[in-house]
Design an enzyme around this catalytic site. Structure first.
Site, mmCIF file in Angstrom:
data_model
loop_
_atom_site.group_PDB
_atom_site.id
_atom_site.type_symbol
_atom_site.label_atom_id
_atom_site.label_comp_id
_atom_site.label_asym_id
_atom_site.label_seq_id
_atom_site.Cartn_x
_atom_site.Cartn_y
_atom_site.Cartn_z
ATOM 1 N N TYR A 105 -10.651 -3.028 -2.137
ATOM 2 C CA TYR A 105 -9.395 -3.950 -2.504
ATOM 3 C C TYR A 105 -8.543 -2.958 -2.478
ATOM 4 C CZ TYR A 105 -6.580 -6.277 -5.928
ATOM 5 O OH TYR A 105 -5.560 -7.031 -6.732
ATOM 6 N N SER A 158 -1.260 -3.981 -6.238
ATOM 7 C CA SER A 158 -1.745 -3.528 -7.031
ATOM 8 C C SER A 158 -1.408 -1.659 -7.635
ATOM 9 C CB SER A 158 -3.111 -3.697 -7.243
ATOM 10 O OG SER A 158 -4.017 -3.721 -8.009
#
Ligand code: NDP
Ligand SMILES: O=CCS(=O)(=O)O
Length: 253
Positions: A151, A138
Site C-alpha cells: 500500500y 497518502s
C-alpha cells in the site's frame, strides 16, 4: 461551467468531493464500481448540477479509455481530474499476506490511476491553463509503518508519478498535485480489513480522525487556486496523529 471527473465517487473522499464541487456549481463525472451508489448520488446531486455517472473499474484500461474518450460535449471542457479510487488491503506483516492482495493494490492504486490519467490527459491538455490533476496519495507513501508494504509503496508511486507528470506538463498550464492525507474516517479501514467493522470502529474510536469532508475541502481548494499556482504535494493529518519512534530489535535481557 467547469467539470470534474472523480474516480471512486461511491464512498469516502470521492463522494464528499462530488458533494463539495456540486455545491460550487461544477458539472460532475462520477465513477465507481457500485452502480446503486452511483445512481443514488446522481439522484441527490443532479438537482443542483449536470451529473454523468460511469460504472467503471479503473483496472480495466479498455473500459476506462472508451468511457473517457467518449465523454459527452456537455461535460467538456474537463477542468479537473481527481484520481481518488484506491484501497489498502491486508494490514498484516508482509510475510503473511496473500500475493493476490498485493496485486489488487498495485492494479488499482497504480495501474488504475495510470489508466485514468492516460485517458484524461488529452482532455486536460485541451483545457490547458487552470486544469488540474489531483492524485490521492497518502502519508503512507512517505512514511513506512508495519503492515504498509505494498500500500505504502503504491502511494510512493503516486507521489513520484505526480512529480514526473509536472515535468512533462510544464508549459501546458495543467497542474498536478499529490494530496497525501493521514488517518481519515471513511470505508477505507473496512475495506482494508475485509469487512471487519469492529476493527474499523476501534481505529477511529477515542480520537478525531480527518473526515471525508475535510479532504473534499482541500480538493476544492486545490482545483480553484489561481491558475499560476501548483501545489506539488499537500500532506494533511489530524492534529491527533503524528510520527513515532524507530522500532528496534533487541536481544532478550
Ligand atoms: N481514509 C484514509 O485514511 C486515507 C485514504 N487515502 C486514499 O484516498 C482514496 C479514497 O479512499 P477513501 O475515500 O478513504 O476510501 P473508501 O473505501 O471510502 O472509498 C474508496 C473508493 O474507491 C473506489 N474504488 C476502489 N477500487 C476501485 C476500482 N477497482 N475501480 C473503481 N473504483 C474503485 C470505491 O468504489 P467502488 O467500490 O464502488 O468501486 C470507493 O468509491 C484512496 O486512494 C485511498 O488510498 C489516502 C490517505 C488516507
Ligand atoms: O492512506 C491511509 C492512511 S494510513 O492508514 O496509511 O495512515
Amino acid at each position: 461551467m467547469p467539470s470534474v471527473l472523480i474516480t471512486g465517487a461511491t464512498s469516502g473522499f470521492g463522494k464528499a468531493a462530488a458533494q463539495r464541487f456540486a455545491k460550487a456549481g461544477w458539472s460532475l463525472i462520477l465513477t465507481g464500481r457500485r452502480v446503486e451508489r452511483l445512481k443514488a448520488l446522481e439522484e441527490e446531486l443532479s438537482e443542483q448540477v449536470p451529473v454523468l455517472t460511469l460504472a467503471l473499474d479503473v483496472r480495466d484500461s479498455d473500459a476506462v479509455t472508451t468511457a473517457i474518450s467518449g465523454l459527452p460535449e456537455e461535460f467538456l471542457p474537463l477542468t479537473c481530474l481527481i484520481n481518488n479510487a484506491g484501497l489498502a488491503l491486508a494490514p498484516q506483516p508482509a510475510q503473511k499476506v496473500a500475493l493476490e492482495d498485493w496485486h489488487t493494490m498495485i492494479d488499482t492504486n497504480i495501474t488504475g490511476l495510470v489508466n485514468v490519467t492516460h485517458a484524461a490527459l488529452p482532455l486536460l491538455l485541451k483545457t490547458g491553463k487552470g486544469a488540474s490533476i489531483l492524485n490521492l496519495g497518502s502519508v503512507a507513501g512517505q512514511w513506512p509503518y508495519p503492515g504498509g508494504h505494498v500500500y505504502g509503496a503504491s502511494k510512493a508511486f503516486v507521489q513520484q508519478f505526480s512529480y514526473n507528470l509536472r515535468c512533462d506538463l510544464l508549459g501546458t498550464g495543467v497542474r498536478v498535485t499529490d494530496l497525501a492525507p493521514g488517518m481519515a474516517e471513511t470505508e477505507f479501514t473496512l475495506v482494508r480489513t475485509k469487512g471487519d467493522q469492529a476493527a474499523s470502529d476501534a481505529l477511529y474510536r477515542g480520537t478525531t480522525p480527518l473526515q471525508a469532508e475535510d479532504i473534499a475541502e482541500q480538493l476544492y481548494y486545490l482545483a480553484t487556486l489561481p491558475a499560476h499556482i501548483n501545489i506539488n504535494r499537500l500532506e494533511i493529518m489530524t492534529v491527533r496523529q503524528a510520527w513515532s519512534a524507530f522500532a528496534i530489535d533487541r536481544d532478550p535481557a
